[in-house]
Write an enzyme that holds these catalytic residues in place. Structure first.
Site, PDB file in Angstrom:
ATOM      1  N   GLN A  14       0.770  -1.095   0.002  1.00 22.92           N
ATOM      2  CA  GLN A  14      -0.014   0.151  -0.063  1.00 22.92           C
ATOM      3  C   GLN A  14       0.773   1.387  -0.022  1.00 22.92           C
ATOM      4  O   GLN A  14       0.212   2.189  -0.748  1.00 22.92           O
ATOM      5  CB  GLN A  14      -0.939  -0.047   1.185  1.00 22.92           C
TER       6      GLN A  14
ATOM      7  N   GLU B  15      -3.462   9.410  -0.640  1.00 20.48           N
ATOM      8  CA  GLU B  15      -2.817  10.092   0.297  1.00 20.48           C
ATOM      9  C   GLU B  15      -1.756  10.969  -0.337  1.00 20.48           C
ATOM     10  O   GLU B  15      -0.812  11.503   0.117  1.00 20.48           O
ATOM     11  CB  GLU B  15      -2.143   9.144   1.403  1.00 20.48           C
TER      12      GLU B  15
ATOM     13  N   ASP C 288       4.156   0.163   4.404  1.00 26.56           N
ATOM     14  CA  ASP C 288       3.051  -0.429   4.864  1.00 26.56           C
ATOM     15  C   ASP C 288       2.551  -1.419   3.843  1.00 26.56           C
ATOM     16  O   ASP C 288       1.889  -1.094   2.658  1.00 26.56           O
ATOM     17  CB  ASP C 288       1.918   0.804   4.920  1.00 26.56           C
TER      18      ASP C 288
ATOM     19  N   GLU D 232       5.158  -2.027   8.201  1.00 25.28           N
ATOM     20  CA  GLU D 232       3.784  -1.842   8.600  1.00 25.28           C
ATOM     21  C   GLU D 232       2.889  -3.184   8.179  1.00 25.28           C
ATOM     22  O   GLU D 232       2.914  -3.411   7.048  1.00 25.28           O
ATOM     23  CB  GLU D 232       2.977  -0.543   8.467  1.00 25.28           C
TER      24      GLU D 232
ATOM     25  N   ASP E 283      -0.779  -2.332  12.654  1.00 21.68           N
ATOM     26  CA  ASP E 283      -2.072  -0.913  12.331  1.00 21.68           C
ATOM     27  C   ASP E 283      -3.350  -2.007  12.260  1.00 21.68           C
ATOM     28  O   ASP E 283      -4.016  -1.955  13.515  1.00 21.68           O
ATOM     29  CB  ASP E 283      -1.723  -0.398  10.863  1.00 21.68           C
TER      30      ASP E 283
ATOM     31  N   LYS F  66      -4.528   5.287  15.374  1.00 20.87           N
ATOM     32  CA  LYS F  66      -5.500   6.029  14.783  1.00 20.87           C
ATOM     33  C   LYS F  66      -6.681   6.399  15.632  1.00 20.87           C
ATOM     34  O   LYS F  66      -7.351   5.478  15.886  1.00 20.87           O
ATOM     35  CB  LYS F  66      -5.660   5.216  13.599  1.00 20.87           C
TER      36      LYS F  66
ATOM     37  N   ARG G 290      -5.680   9.081   8.385  1.00 18.78           N
ATOM     38  CA  ARG G 290      -6.285   7.974   7.467  1.00 18.78           C
ATOM     39  C   ARG G 290      -6.283   8.516   6.173  1.00 18.78           C
ATOM     40  O   ARG G 290      -5.879   9.603   5.797  1.00 18.78           O
ATOM     41  CB  ARG G 290      -7.827   7.935   7.984  1.00 18.78           C
ATOM     42  N   SER G 291      -6.409   7.503   5.017  1.00 18.98           N
ATOM     43  CA  SER G 291      -6.678   7.847   3.845  1.00 18.98           C
ATOM     44  C   SER G 291      -7.731   9.048   3.390  1.00 18.98           C
ATOM     45  O   SER G 291      -7.488   9.577   2.524  1.00 18.98           O
ATOM     46  CB  SER G 291      -6.524   6.631   2.958  1.00 18.98           C
TER      47      SER G 291
ATOM     48  N   LYS H  39       2.660   9.670  10.860  1.00 16.08           N
ATOM     49  CA  LYS H  39       2.300   9.212   9.431  1.00 16.08           C
ATOM     50  C   LYS H  39       1.229   9.922   8.932  1.00 16.08           C
ATOM     51  O   LYS H  39       0.221   9.793   9.397  1.00 16.08           O
ATOM     52  CB  LYS H  39       2.210   7.661   9.391  1.00 16.08           C
TER      53      LYS H  39
END
Ligand code: PGA
Ligand code: ZN
Length: 428
Positions: free
Chosen positions: A161, A204, A241, A286, A312, A337, A366-367, A388
């Site tokens: 990702q 992102e 990630d 991640e 995560d 998060k 978050r995205s 991040k």
């Protein structure tokens, strides 16, 4: 005391509705908050309430908004805004479920964050200093910056990702952002030479090039770091990630690297990562495995012991899951998060539990994000050490970077910077 709550439907960076809220205090002081939303969400996250039906293709949050000004407002009105734990407990009590699925984790977090901002406002303190423990100095985090995207954030051209740069050689946050900017420019230059359209960006803000394989993204990023005139590994290192939950086939018990036409067992995937680590200066991985692949997480953590292994979807900012990881030696760092758990107090508890177990903490956006920058203040006040947020472009990302740049500039010589020492496993 909380006198009034106001809530409305706003849009996040994907154009999807999200909950916004304002908390107004009787003695003066107000705070607004907008909550983010993920795309590659973990199964064990607290539950976002979505309307279904016609509006916004079913993604509306009008019911969550109604819950903010209805049952949740009734639960918190009249309470002392400085008692964040009490406010958050009242939110949980009103909802009545562990995953906040009755009234919505999106509704819960909006109030929780708006309340802390109102309380900081009433105290006349910046948010980062208000949320800090007594006597704790503010600490600017080491950033992880997204350069190339794949997976659920980029139409799954490749499986992994995020490919991120970690400016390990920088000695301040401000310098780290400059390094990340140079790596973005260098990587885009190399990508363009190789025939990719660098105007295409992912959720992102990372480059969304249709690369032929996961390893080729690492090669491109490494070439970009060198093109920027930086020393690979000492000035700028690499984080990834994997978001392996997204391509795990539970029926087959296999990880499907669709872009390469390969199916791997857990051991084979860990071996693949080990070979990437041998060839590239990777300092953080991640979600190397899927969210419930606990036993393989433990063995994988010892196989890849030299790098930061970040959970995560594995931990979903949940204390019980983090404790299980600490007990079984799964991962050595946690991604935090706040919307995965739904209240500020719960997210803070996860940070404290990780810190006392010497697990590194990475506060994460978050995205689907917004122009709100509260995440930046939490990173500094809670001394998470790492953050991040996505790429160095797009306003929902720069809102956080800009707030951190502002805090570092305002603190001047008093600004502490976590730097590469924040990475797990910490030699110190
Ligand atoms: P998400 O992605 O916000 O879509 O879950 C971010 C991440 O996986 O770290
Ligand atoms: Zn992730």
């Amino acid at each position: 005391d909380i006198s009034e709550l106001f809530a409305w439907e706003a849009l996040d960076s994907r154009g999807t509705p999200t909950v916004a809220c304002e908390v107004v205090l009787a003695g003066g002081g107000r705070g607004t908050a907008i909550v983010p939303s993920g795309a590659s969400t973990g199964t064990h996250e607290a539950v976002e309430l979505r309307d279904g039906g016609e509006r916004y293709g079913g993604r509306g949050v009008s019911a969550a908004v109604a819950n903010v000004v209805g049952p949740l407002a009734d639960a918190v009105r009249g309470r002392d805004a400085t008692g964040q734990a009490d406010i958050d407990a009242a939110i949980r009590w009103a909802d009545g479920t562990a995953d906040l699925s009755a009234l919505g984790a999106n509704a819960a977090l909006a109030i929780s964050i708006a309340n802390v901002k109102a309380a900081a406002d009433a105290a006349g303190e910046p948010l980062y200093s208000y949320v800090a423990e007594a006597g704790a100095e503010p600490l600017l985090p080491l950033p992880m910056v997204n350069i190339i995207s794949g997976g659920a954030h980029a139409g799954r051209a490749i499986d992994v990702q995020d490919f991120l740069v970690v400016p390990v050689g920088a000695s301040s946050f401000t310098e780290a952002i400059d390094v990340a900017w140079r790596v973005r420019r260098g990587t885009a230059a190399v990508a363009e030479e190789r025939g990719y359209n660098v105007a295409l960006v992912a959720d992102e803000g990372g480059l969304a090039a249709p690369l032929p394989s996961n390893r080729s993204a690492l090669e491109l990023l490494a070439a970009g770091i060198e093109r920027a005139g930086l020393q690979l590994g000492t000035d700028a290192a690499i984080a990834i990630d994997v978001a392996a939950t997204e391509f795990y086939n539970a029926e087959k018990g296999r990880y499907e690297l669709a872009s390469e036409g390969r199916e791997l067992t857990s051991d084979e995937l860990v071996e693949e990562l080990r070979s990437w680590c041998a060839d590239f200066p990777i300092v953080s991985i991640e979600d190397v495995l899927a969210e419930d692949d606990w036993d393989n997480w433990t063995t994988g953590t010892s196989t890849l012991a030299k790098v930061q292994l970040l959970g995560d979807d594995l931990f979903v900012t949940n204390s019980a899951r983090l404790n299980r990881g600490i007990e079984t030696g799964a991962a050595n760092a946690v991604l935090v998060k706040p919307n995965q758990v739904g209240t500020l107090s719960d997210a803070c508890e996860v940070v404290r539990a990780a810190q006392s177990a010497r697990y590194a903490t990475v506060l994460s956006a978050r995205s689907g994000e917004t122009e709100d920058s509260w995440l930046a203040d939490l990173a500094v006040g809670w001394r998470t050490g790492q953050i991040k947020v996505g790429s160095t472009m797009r306003s929902e990302r720069t809102a956080k970077w800009n707030r951190l740049l502002e805090i570092e500039a305002r603190l001047g010589a008093r600004a502490g910077y976590a730097g590469a020492a924040a990475l797990s496993p910490n030699p110190g």
